[in-house]
Design a protein around this motif. Structure first.
Motif, mmCIF file in Angstrom:
data_model
loop_
_atom_site.group_PDB
_atom_site.id
_atom_site.type_symbol
_atom_site.label_atom_id
_atom_site.label_comp_id
_atom_site.label_asym_id
_atom_site.label_seq_id
_atom_site.Cartn_x
_atom_site.Cartn_y
_atom_site.Cartn_z
ATOM 1 N N MET A 100 5.683 40.444 46.349
ATOM 2 C CA MET A 100 7.120 40.378 46.224
ATOM 3 C C MET A 100 7.698 41.788 46.231
ATOM 4 O O MET A 100 7.288 42.635 45.452
ATOM 5 N N ARG A 101 8.623 42.037 47.141
ATOM 6 C CA ARG A 101 9.353 43.308 47.164
ATOM 7 C C ARG A 101 10.525 43.204 46.216
ATOM 8 O O ARG A 101 11.358 42.310 46.323
ATOM 9 N N LEU A 102 10.585 44.140 45.260
ATOM 10 C CA LEU A 102 11.686 44.179 44.309
ATOM 11 C C LEU A 102 12.861 44.910 44.936
ATOM 12 O O LEU A 102 12.694 45.994 45.498
ATOM 13 N N GLY A 103 14.027 44.317 44.846
ATOM 14 C CA GLY A 103 15.228 44.940 45.373
ATOM 15 C C GLY A 103 16.290 45.068 44.305
ATOM 16 O O GLY A 103 16.232 44.405 43.262
ATOM 17 N N GLN A 104 17.247 45.932 44.566
ATOM 18 C CA GLN A 104 18.433 46.070 43.727
ATOM 19 C C GLN A 104 19.649 45.993 44.621
ATOM 20 O O GLN A 104 19.656 46.523 45.733
ATOM 21 N N LEU A 105 20.686 45.344 44.111
ATOM 22 C CA LEU A 105 21.920 45.164 44.844
ATOM 23 C C LEU A 105 23.060 45.403 43.866
ATOM 24 O O LEU A 105 23.020 44.902 42.737
ATOM 25 N N ILE A 106 24.050 46.170 44.286
ATOM 26 C CA ILE A 106 25.256 46.381 43.480
ATOM 27 C C ILE A 106 26.454 46.025 44.340
ATOM 28 O O ILE A 106 26.531 46.415 45.511
ATOM 29 N N TYR A 107 27.380 45.283 43.743
ATOM 30 C CA TYR A 107 28.635 45.001 44.427
ATOM 31 C C TYR A 107 29.788 45.186 43.444
ATOM 32 O O TYR A 107 29.601 45.169 42.219
ATOM 33 N N THR A 108 30.965 45.369 43.986
ATOM 34 C CA THR A 108 32.192 45.361 43.204
ATOM 35 C C THR A 108 33.092 44.289 43.781
ATOM 36 O O THR A 108 32.988 43.925 44.960
ATOM 37 N N SER A 109 33.968 43.764 42.945
ATOM 38 C CA SER A 109 34.990 42.847 43.415
ATOM 39 C C SER A 109 36.165 42.895 42.451
ATOM 40 O O SER A 109 36.076 43.468 41.366
ATOM 41 N N ARG A 110 37.253 42.289 42.880
ATOM 42 C CA ARG A 110 38.421 42.159 42.029
ATOM 43 C C ARG A 110 38.459 40.715 41.550
ATOM 44 O O ARG A 110 38.381 39.789 42.360
ATOM 45 N N PRO A 111 38.545 40.508 40.244
ATOM 46 C CA PRO A 111 38.563 39.136 39.721
ATOM 47 C C PRO A 111 39.826 38.386 40.133
ATOM 48 O O PRO A 111 40.904 38.975 40.213
ATOM 49 N N PHE A 112 39.676 37.100 40.365
ATOM 50 C CA PHE A 112 40.816 36.217 40.591
ATOM 51 C C PHE A 112 40.880 35.275 39.405
ATOM 52 O O PHE A 112 39.937 34.529 39.151
ATOM 53 N N GLY A 113 41.960 35.334 38.653
ATOM 54 C CA GLY A 113 42.112 34.449 37.503
ATOM 55 C C GLY A 113 41.219 34.839 36.344
ATOM 56 O O GLY A 113 40.615 33.990 35.708
ATOM 57 N N PHE A 114 41.115 36.123 36.036
ATOM 58 C CA PHE A 114 40.237 36.597 34.975
ATOM 59 C C PHE A 114 40.756 36.163 33.605
ATOM 60 O O PHE A 114 41.896 36.393 33.260
#
Length: 134
Positions: free
Chosen positions: A1-15
């Motif tokens: 298994m290859r370990l990966g990392q992912l980062i994302y940003t978003s703007r909440p809708f209805g937080f």
């Protein structure tokens, strides 16, 4: 298994608190089942999340996030192989923003949208050294 990392940003809708609780409840169950760990930083104007686990599972998970109408302006900030997990004990750690992160004015001006992968990784690397909520 290859370990990966992912980062994302978003703007909440209805937080609001119930929306966040629902996101965390579902994410923790799905992530534990899929061997994903990570952390979510959230506030009224920003979600920033690091996910780590098997690369194919991260791809599937990110696809679901892209289709989730609670996220606006989703931006992939970082995706790569990883030598180790930053949050090995957390199916989804959640933390409030910290004073060393971006201000609301900086977020409105595009700090999260324009963040470099290294800046985003630095935020999570620093968070990983702090006690929960610290």
């Amino acid at each position: 298994m290859r370990l990966g990392q992912l980062i994302y940003t978003s703007r909440p809708f209805g937080f609001d608190a119930p929306t966040l609780d629902d996101i965390l409840l579902v994410a923790r169950a799905n992530n534990a089942r899929s061997r994903i760990t990570g952390a979510l930083i959230c506030r009224a104007d920003l979600y920033m999340q690091l996910l780590e686990g098997p690369r194919d599972t991260l791809t599937d998970t990110f696809g679901r996030i892209l289709r989730d109408d609670r996220h606006l302006e989703v931006r992939l900030v970082h995706c790569s192989d990883a030598p180790a997990r930053l949050f090995p004990e957390w199916s989804m750690r959640d933390d409030p923003p910290h004073s060393w992160m971006w201000t609301q004015e900086q977020v409105r001006a595009g700090a999260a949208r324009d963040a470099l992968a290294s800046e985003a990784m630095d935020v999570f690397a620093r968070l990983a050294t702090l006690p929960r909520g610290g």
